[in-house]
Design a protein around this motif. Structure first.
Motif, short mmCIF file in Angstrom:
data_model
loop_
_atom_site.label_atom_id
_atom_site.label_comp_id
_atom_site.label_asym_id
_atom_site.label_seq_id
_atom_site.Cartn_x
_atom_site.Cartn_y
_atom_site.Cartn_z
N ASP A 240 0.86 -1.18 0.20
CA ASP A 240 -0.02 0.16 -0.65
C ASP A 240 1.03 1.49 0.19
N ALA A 241 0.73 2.21 -1.28
CA ALA A 241 1.67 3.29 -1.59
C ALA A 241 1.65 4.42 0.30
N ALA A 242 0.36 4.53 0.55
CA ALA A 242 -0.52 4.83 1.49
C ALA A 242 0.67 4.99 2.61
N SER A 243 0.08 3.76 3.04
CA SER A 243 0.27 3.04 4.46
C SER A 243 2.07 3.09 4.74
N ARG A 244 2.34 2.64 3.69
CA ARG A 244 4.20 2.16 4.01
C ARG A 244 4.47 3.39 3.33
N ALA A 245 4.30 4.14 2.73
CA ALA A 245 5.26 5.64 2.22
C ALA A 245 7.01 5.49 2.57
N ALA A 246 6.93 5.45 3.72
CA ALA A 246 8.24 5.14 3.90
C ALA A 246 8.79 4.53 3.57
N GLU A 247 8.75 2.97 4.28
CA GLU A 247 9.10 2.61 3.39
C GLU A 247 9.36 2.11 2.09
N LEU A 248 8.45 2.43 1.14
CA LEU A 248 9.09 3.13 -0.13
C LEU A 248 9.55 3.66 -0.73
N ASP A 249 9.90 5.30 0.04
CA ASP A 249 10.80 6.07 0.06
C ASP A 249 12.34 5.19 -0.03
N ALA A 250 12.64 5.44 1.13
CA ALA A 250 14.01 4.37 1.47
C ALA A 250 14.00 3.06 0.02
N TYR A 251 13.61 2.75 -0.09
CA TYR A 251 13.46 1.84 -1.77
C TYR A 251 13.32 2.36 -2.70
N ALA A 252 13.45 3.48 -3.07
CA ALA A 252 13.14 4.14 -4.55
C ALA A 252 15.04 4.68 -4.04
N ARG A 253 14.84 5.18 -3.28
CA ARG A 253 16.40 5.79 -2.56
C ARG A 253 17.44 4.91 -2.72
N THR A 254 17.57 3.77 -2.37
CA THR A 254 18.92 2.04 -2.79
C THR A 254 18.57 2.47 -4.43
N LEU A 255 17.22 2.33 -4.64
CA LEU A 255 17.74 1.78 -6.57
C LEU A 255 18.16 3.09 -6.93
N ALA A 256 17.85 4.04 -6.63
CA ALA A 256 18.42 5.45 -7.27
C ALA A 256 20.00 5.41 -6.71
N ALA A 257 20.71 5.05 -6.37
CA ALA A 257 21.42 4.80 -5.50
C ALA A 257 22.70 2.96 -6.09
N LEU A 258 22.20 3.06 -6.88
CA LEU A 258 22.77 1.67 -8.15
C LEU A 258 23.67 2.24 -8.90
N PRO A 259 24.66 1.44 -9.62
CA PRO A 259 25.42 1.98 -10.34
C PRO A 259 24.56 1.61 -12.15
N GLY A 260 24.52 2.53 -12.48
CA GLY A 260 23.63 2.35 -14.10
C GLY A 260 22.20 3.18 -13.87
N ALA A 261 21.51 3.08 -12.53
CA ALA A 261 20.41 3.84 -12.43
C ALA A 261 20.37 5.24 -13.06
N ALA A 262 19.65 6.17 -13.86
CA ALA A 262 20.10 7.51 -13.86
C ALA A 262 18.86 8.28 -13.13
N ARG A 263 17.81 7.27 -13.11
CA ARG A 263 16.61 8.51 -12.49
C ARG A 263 15.53 6.93 -11.64
N VAL A 264 14.59 7.36 -11.22
CA VAL A 264 13.44 6.36 -10.04
C VAL A 264 12.33 7.23 -9.91
N SER A 265 11.62 7.12 -10.49
CA SER A 265 9.87 7.11 -10.19
C SER A 265 9.28 6.00 -9.60
N THR A 266 8.41 7.16 -8.11
CA THR A 266 7.52 6.89 -7.96
C THR A 266 6.39 7.32 -7.72
N ALA A 267 5.06 6.96 -7.12
CA ALA A 267 3.74 7.63 -7.18
C ALA A 267 3.93 9.27 -6.18
N ALA A 268 5.26 8.50 -5.41
CA ALA A 268 5.79 10.05 -4.24
C ALA A 268 6.80 10.81 -4.39
N GLY A 269 7.63 10.64 -5.69
CA GLY A 269 7.97 11.74 -6.79
C GLY A 269 9.42 11.41 -7.44
#
Length: 636
Positions: A240-269
Motif C-alpha cells: 500500500d503506497a499510502a500506509s507504507r510511504a516511508a518504506e517505499l521512499d527508502a526503497y526508491a532511494r536505494t534503487l536510485a543509488a545503484l550503478p547504472g540507474a539514471a533516475r527512479v520514479s514513484t507515485a511519491a516523487g
C-alpha cells in the motif's frame, strides 16, 4: 539438351520442395504462431537441400549407367546406396532442427518447425519424385562422354572422378599428421571468436533504416530523455503506497543509488543518485499495489543495463516484487537459453552419433563425424561473431553500445551447420565403405571416396552457398547474418573438413575405422564359393583380379568390378563361417598356417603393385604392354 535435362531435374525437385514446404507452412500458421522469417528460410534451405540430394542420386545414376547398366537397373543400384544415404541425411538434419524445440523461444521454434517441413519435403521429393522423372526421361540423362583434352586428364573417362581431388587425397594421406593438424588449427582459429559472443534480443534495428518502425523508434529516442526500452518497472502488488510511504521512499532511494540507474520514479516523487529530487502530489484514493520505475543510463542490451536489472531484483523490497522491462526480458531469455543449451547439445550429439553408428556400423567413424561436426559448429559461430560483431559488416548498432548478435541466430546457424556437415559426411563415408568392402584397403578406400565425391561436394556446396547466400540480398539483418554464415561454413566444410580433416583422420586410424563390436545373437554369415578369376577394370584404368587371393590391381582396360565384398575363401575352396567384426565384410577365422600364407601373398601382391605403379603409364599401346606382359601374369 542432356545437361539441360539434368539441371531441370534438380531444379524441379528444388522448386517442388520449396513450394510444398510453403504450402504446408501456410497450414501450420493456422495452428501455431510462425515467424515471417520462416518463409525466407524455407525457400533458401528447401531449394538448396533438394538440389543437393538430387545431385547425389543423379551422379550415382550416371556412374552406374557408365558401367553398362540400363536406366532401370541404374536407378535400382543408385537408390539402395545413395538413396539410403539420403534417408539417413534427412533424418539427421531433421533431428538437428527438432532439437531446437527445447529452447523456449517462439522465433527459434517457428524456424525449427519450418526447417522440419522443408527437410521432409526434400527427402520425399528426392526418393519418390526423382526416380519417376529419371524413368520418364531415361537415357537423356546419361550425358555426353567427353574425350580427353590433354595429358592432364587421366582416368577412365568417368565424369564422377576428379583427378584434382584424387591428387589432394593422395597428398593428404601421405602426410596425414601435417594436413590434419593444419586443418584442425584452422577450424579452431575460426572458432576462437565465439568466446566474445554477446547475444541480444530482436528489436527494430534488424529492419532497414528506411522502415517506418525504425524511423519512429529513432524519433522517440531523440525526443525523450529516456527511451521506453531503457526502463525497468518494479511491480509491488501487495504494498500500500499510502500506509507504507516511508518504506517505499527508502526503497526508491536505494534503487536510485545503484550503478547504472539514471533516475527512479514513484507515485511519491523522482529520485536520482540516492536522493529525492522531485515531489509529486496525487489525489488518487488509497489502493493496494505500487509501481516503481527505474531508468537505466546505458543502452538497453548492454552489460551495464543487464547488471542493473540483476541489482534491482536483488534489492530487498517492502513486499513481493516483480521486475519487468526489456532488460529483464533479455536476462530471462538468456537464462532460459543457457538452461536448455546442455539438453540441446546432448540430444543432438547423442542422436546423431547413434544414427551414424546405425548407418556406418563403425564406432570410430560415428565418433569422428560428431567431433568434426562440433568443430564445424564452432567455426560457424566464430565466423558470425568475427564478421558481424567485431568487424561490424552491417554497421554499428542503431541503439548504441557494443555490437551484439540476435540470440536466435547462433542457435539456428549451429543446428544448420551441424546438419549439413553430417550430411556430407554420410555421403562420403558411404562411398569409402563401398570401396573398403571391395578391396579391404583403407588408403584405397579413402582416395576412392574423395575422388568420387570431391567434385560432387564442391558443386553441392556451391548450390547451398548460393541458395543460402541469396539471403544476403535481404534488407533484414537477421537474414543477412544467417545467409552469410551458412554460405561460408558450407564452403569451408566441403573443402577443409571433407578434403583434409576426414582423409587425414581416417588414414591415421587405419583399419580401426571399420571396426564395430559384434552383435549379440546374430548368426555368423557363411561365405560363398570363390568365383572364377575375372579381369575387370576399376577406376583410373586399374584392373581388379578377383579370385582366391582377394583383390589385386594392375592397369588394364575393361569394365568396373561389381560393388560387393571380396569373399574370403579357404584354400580347400569351401566357405568357412566368420564373425562380422569389420564394417563392410566378415573377417575370416584363419589358422596360423593360413594366416602366414595370406600375409605372404599380400606382401608379394603389394610389391608387384608398387613396381607396376612406378612404371610410366600412358594411353594406348603402353598400357597393353603392361597388362599383357609377364608382370601382369605374375601379379594376378
Amino acid at each position: 539438351m542432356q545437361a539441360g535435362d539434368r539441371r531441370g531435374h534438380t531444379c524441379a525437385i528444388g522448386a517442388t520442395a520449396a513450394s510444398g514446404a510453403l504450402a504446408l507452412l501456410a497450414v501450420a500458421t493456422r495452428l501455431m504462431p510462425i515467424s515471417v522469417f520462416a518463409v525466407n528460410l524455407s525457400c533458401a534451405l528447401g531449394f538448396g537441400l533438394a538440389v543437393d540430394y538430387a545431385l547425389f542420386i543423379l551422379a550415382r545414376y550416371r556412374e552406374e549407367r557408365a558401367r553398362g547398366l540400363d536406366a532401370e537397373q541404374a536407378v535400382g543400384r543408385a537408390m539402395p546406396t545413395t538413396g539410403r544415404a539420403v534417408v539417413f541425411c534427412a533424418l539427421t538434419m531433421a533431428w538437428c532442427m527438432a532439437g531446437l524445440l527445447v529452447f523456449p523461444l517462439g522465433l527459434i521454434r517457428s524456424l525449427a518447425i519450418a526447417s522440419l517441413i522443408v527437410v521432409a519435403f526434400c527427402a520425399v521429393g528426392t526418393l519418390f519424385l526423382l526416380p519417376a522423372l529419371v524413368a520418364a526421361l531415361g537415357g537423356r540423362l546419361d550425358g555426353p562422354r567427353l574425350p580427353s583434352r590433354g595429358p592432364w586428364r587421366r582416368g577412365s573417362g568417368d565424369l564422377s572422378v576428379s583427378p584434382a581431388w584424387r591428387r589432394a587425397a593422395v597428398a593428404v594421406t601421405a602426410r596425414s599428421w601435417l594436413w590434419g593438424t593444419a586443418g584442425a588449427v584452422l577450424l579452431l582459429g575460426l572458432a576462437r571468436p565465439v568466446a566474445g559472443l554477446r547475444p541480444a534480443l530482436t528489436d527494430e534495428s534488424v529492419l532497414p533504416p528506411s522502415a517506418e518502425a525504425r524511423t519512429a523508434a529513432a524519433a522517440v529516442r531523440a525526443d525523450f530523455s529516456f527511451a521506453p526500452e531503457q526502463q525497468l518497472t518494479v511491480v509491488l502488488p501487495r504494498t500500500d503506497a499510502a500506509s507504507r510511504a516511508a518504506e517505499l521512499d527508502a526503497y526508491a532511494r536505494t534503487l536510485a543509488a545503484l550503478p547504472g540507474a539514471a533516475r527512479v520514479s514513484t507515485a511519491a516523487g523522482e529520485y536520482a543518485e540516492g536522493r529525492r529530487v522531485g515531489k509529486r502530489h496525487t489525489g488518487a484514493a488509497p489502493r493496494t499495489g505500487a509501481l516503481v520505475t527505474v531508468f537505466g543510463a546505458d543502452p538497453v542490451q548492454s552489460s551495464e543495463t543487464s547488471a542493473l536489472a540483476d541489482a534491482v531484483r536483488a534489492t530487498p523490497a517492502p513486499g513481493p516484487a516483480l521486475v519487468t522491462g526489456t532488460a529483464a526480458h533479455f536476462d530471462d531469455t538468456r537464462q532460459a537459453v543457457m538452461d536448455a543449451l546442455p539438453s540441446w547439445t546432448g540430444l543432438t550429439l547423442c542422436a546423431v552419433f547413434i544414427m551414424l553408428l546405425l548407418f556406418t556400423r563403425s564406432l570410430l567413424v560415428a565418433f569422428k563425424a560428431a567431433v568434426l561436426g562440433a568443430l564445424s559448429i564452432g567455426a560457424a559461430l566464430g565466423l558470425m561473431v568475427l564478421l558481424f560483431q567485431r568487424l561490424q559488416l552491417l554497421g554499428p548498432p542503431a541503439t548504441g553500445g557494443a555490437s551484439t548478435l540476435e540470440i536466435t541466430m547462433p542457435l539456428l546457424a549451429a543446428a544448420l551447420a551441424f546438419g549439413l556437415c553430417v550430411d556430407y559426411e554420410v555421403f562420403l563415408v558411404s562411398r569409402m565403405a563401398e570401396e573398403w568392402r571391395r578391396t579391404g584397403q583403407n588408403t584405397a578406400a579413402i582416395v576412392f571416396g574423395i575422388e568420387h565425391t570431391g567434385r560432387l561436394f564442391t558443386t553441392a556446396a556451391l548450390v547451398v552457398a548460393v541458395s543460402m547466400g541469396a539471403l544476403m540480398l535481404s534488407q533484414v539483418s537477421l537474414l543477412v547474418v544467417l545467409g552469410t554464415t551458412m554460405a561460408a561454413i558450407v564452403l569451408i566444410d566441403a573443402t577443409v573438413v571433407r578434403g583434409v580433416l576426414v582423409p587425414a583422420f581416417m588414414q591415421l586410424a587405419g583399419r580401426v575405422n571399420w571396426w564395430s563390436p559384434p552383435t549379440p545373437g546374430r548368426a555368423a554369415p557363411t561365405t560363398a564359393p570363390a568365383p572364377a578369376p575375372k579381369h575387370r577394370t576399376g577406376d583410373h584404368g586399374l584392373r581388379r583380379c578377383v579370385g582366391h587371393g582377394g583383390a589385386r590391381e594392375e592397369t588394364a582396360g575393361g569394365e568396373h568390378p561389381p560393388r560387393q565384398p571380396v569373399q574370403q575363401i579357404m584354400p580347400d575352396g569351401r566357405g568357412r563361417p566368420s564373425t562380422p567384426r569389420w564394417f563392410g565384410g566378415p573377417a575370416p577365422s584363419l589358422t596360423h598356417t593360413q594366416s602366414t600364407v595370406a600375409r605372404s601373398r599380400s606382401r608379394r601382391r603389394e610389391a608387384a603393385l608398387r613396381h607396376l605403379r612406378a612404371l610410366p603409364v600412358v594411353r594406348g599401346h603402353r598400357r597393353d604392354r603392361l597388362t599383357h606382359g609377364p608382370l601382369a601374369a605374375r601379379s594376378c
